[in-house]
Structures are given as structure tokens and as C-alpha cells.
Design a protein around this motif. Structure first.
Motif, PDB file in Angstrom:
ATOM      1  N   GLU A   1      25.977-121.283  83.057  1.00 51.33           N
ATOM      2  CA  GLU A   1      26.438-122.651  83.230  1.00 51.33           C
ATOM      3  C   GLU A   1      27.716-122.864  82.433  1.00 51.33           C
ATOM      4  OE1 GLU A   1      24.011-126.693  83.580  1.00 51.33           O
ATOM      5  OE2 GLU A   1      24.031-125.933  81.545  1.00 51.33           O
ATOM      6  N   ALA A   2      28.573-123.758  82.943  1.00 57.16           N
ATOM      7  CA  ALA A   2      29.823-124.047  82.254  1.00 57.16           C
ATOM      8  C   ALA A   2      29.545-124.662  80.886  1.00 57.16           C
ATOM      9  CB  ALA A   2      30.663-124.991  83.100  1.00 57.16           C
ATOM     10  N   ASN A   3      30.519-124.544  79.992  1.00 55.31           N
ATOM     11  CA  ASN A   3      30.368-125.084  78.647  1.00 55.31           C
ATOM     12  C   ASN A   3      30.238-126.601  78.682  1.00 55.31           C
ATOM     13  OD1 ASN A   3      30.567-122.559  77.416  1.00 55.31           O
ATOM     14  ND2 ASN A   3      32.803-122.652  77.358  1.00 55.31           N
TER      15      ASN A   3
ATOM     16  N   GLY B   1      30.127-128.545  83.560  1.00 54.23           N
ATOM     17  CA  GLY B   1      28.934-128.314  82.754  1.00 54.23           C
ATOM     18  C   GLY B   1      28.302-129.597  82.248  1.00 54.23           C
TER      19      GLY B   1
ATOM     20  N   ARG C   1      21.690-131.674  80.567  1.00 50.59           N
ATOM     21  CA  ARG C   1      21.245-130.324  80.952  1.00 50.59           C
ATOM     22  C   ARG C   1      19.956-130.408  81.759  1.00 50.59           C
ATOM     23  NH1 ARG C   1      22.616-129.094  75.501  1.00 50.59           N
ATOM     24  NH2 ARG C   1      24.513-127.814  75.371  1.00 50.59           N
TER      25      ARG C   1
END
Length: 211
Positions: A3-5, A49, A125
Motif C-alpha cells: 500500500e502507498a505511504n 494511501g 487503513r
């Protein structure tokens, strides 16, 4: 996890405040994107993200509370941490009812902001993971044939294979084959698990008149 930061989006018309938050976030390895107004934020591409907003309540033009309402109206679910130098009870209540993570009044402790940001990123998240799981579930449901969907509805309505066969005019053995196939395609290991999937997909179990 691929996953992107995570990104923290800081929206405040005070450049010194934005810079101070960005410096603070760098100390814990987080990246900040700065915006001086709500329109600047809305024109920017959303991050890939996990994301949360650090949002000033009062700014020239559109306020932070107006942005919160606008995001909710367009179903953009971004956790928000409100910042203000002059809070009042109605303002705080409105922000928290709108789902804000925290409402901090300047001056505040750095750790309070970091804790709120951590909670916001954790919430985003979890939401993103839930969205991915639901999208995968929808893809599996779309793979079912119309007959398999018909039988799935019968199964979820509590009908036996023999009853489903009689309802739709096919043999019981054919129902069994379709039932095995639909369970495999849906990756459901049990009837209760299939029922939970149907709830997530919001499938209406409208029984045919001859049920």
C-alpha cells in the motif's frame, strides 16, 4: 502490504503553522501535504494511501466545517482532526457529530496531535481494507451465472435442494451441482458465511411467489 505511504493533509491559512506541523510529522516519519485553503485542497489529486486531514476550522472563504459537510455529501471518507484558536461548544459538537477524530484548541501538545493523527490513519487503513474486501466480494458475485444466483437466493431463504429444484423446474442433482459451484466461486465455506456475504452485498432475499 504494497500500500502507498500514508499522507497527512494540512489545511490552514497560516503558513508558519503548516510548516510546524510538517516538521513535527517528519520526526515520526510521516509526510505532510500543505494547503492554504479549502479550494486548494479540492483541486489537488487525492493521495493513494491512508490519509487524514489536519484542518483549521476558520479560514478565509470556505471553513473547515463546510469542507467536512462537503466531503460527507460526496461520500469522501477522510478522517479529520480539527484545529482552532477559538473554539466554542456548538462548533465542537458539530465537528464531532460529523465524525471528526479530534478537536484541538491552540496551543496543544505535539503528542496530542500525533496521537490523533495515528488514530485517523488507523481508521482510514481499516476503511480502505474493508472497501477492498467488499470490491473483491462483488467481483466474485458477478462471476455467478443467473441460475447460480437464483439458487443462492433459494439457499439463503432456507430452501432445501429438493424444494429449490421444484421451485425453478430443474432436477435436484442439478441444483446440487450449481450449489457446489456457487459456494466455490463465492469462496464460502458454510451457509452462515454465505449469509454474511449476502448481508455485505445487500442482496435482497425476495422470495419468489411459489416459495
Amino acid at each position: 502490504m504494497g500500500e502507498a505511504n500514508p499522507s497527512v493533509l494540512v489545511i490552514d491559512d497560516d503558513p508558519e503553522f503548516r510548516d510546524s506541523v510538517a516538521r513535527l510529522l517528519r520526526t515520526v516519519g510521516l509526510h505532510a501535504r500543505q494547503f492554504s485553503s479549502v479550494p486548494d485542497f479540492l483541486k489537488a489529486d487525492p493521495p493513494d494511501g491512508p490519509t487524514c486531514l489536519v484542518l483549521d476550522v476558520r479560514m478565509p472563504g470556505r471553513s473547515g466545517l463546510e469542507l467536512q459537510s462537503e466531503l460527507a455529501a460526496t461520500n469522501r471518507q477522510v478522517p479529520i482532526i480539527f484545529i482552532t484558536a477559538h473554539a466554542d461548544v456548538p462548533m465542537t459538537v458539530q465537528a464531532m457529530k460529523g465524525g471528526a477524530i479530534e478537536f484541538l484548541t491552540k496551543p496543544f501538545r505535539d503528542q496530542d496531535l500525533l496521537d490523533a493523527i495515528e488514530a485517523g490513519l488507523a481508521r482510514d487503513r481499516a476503511r480502505r481494507e474493508s472497501d477492498r474486501a467488499l470490491a473483491a466480494l462483488k467481483e466474485r458475485f458477478d462471476m455467478l451465472s443467473s441460475r447460480e444466483r437464483e439458487i443462492m437466493l433459494g439457499v439463503l431463504a432456507g430452501r432445501l435442494n429438493k424444494q429449490i429444484a421444484n421451485d425453478i423446474g430443474i432436477s435436484e442433482s442439478t441444483v446440487k451441482v450449481h450449489r457446489v459451484n456457487l459456494m466455490r466461486k463465492m469462496k464460502a465455506r458454510s451457509l452462515p458465511e454465505l449469509s454474511r456475504m449476502a448481508d455485505l452485498l445487500n442482496i435482497r432475499l425476495q422470495q419468489p411467489q411459489n416459495f
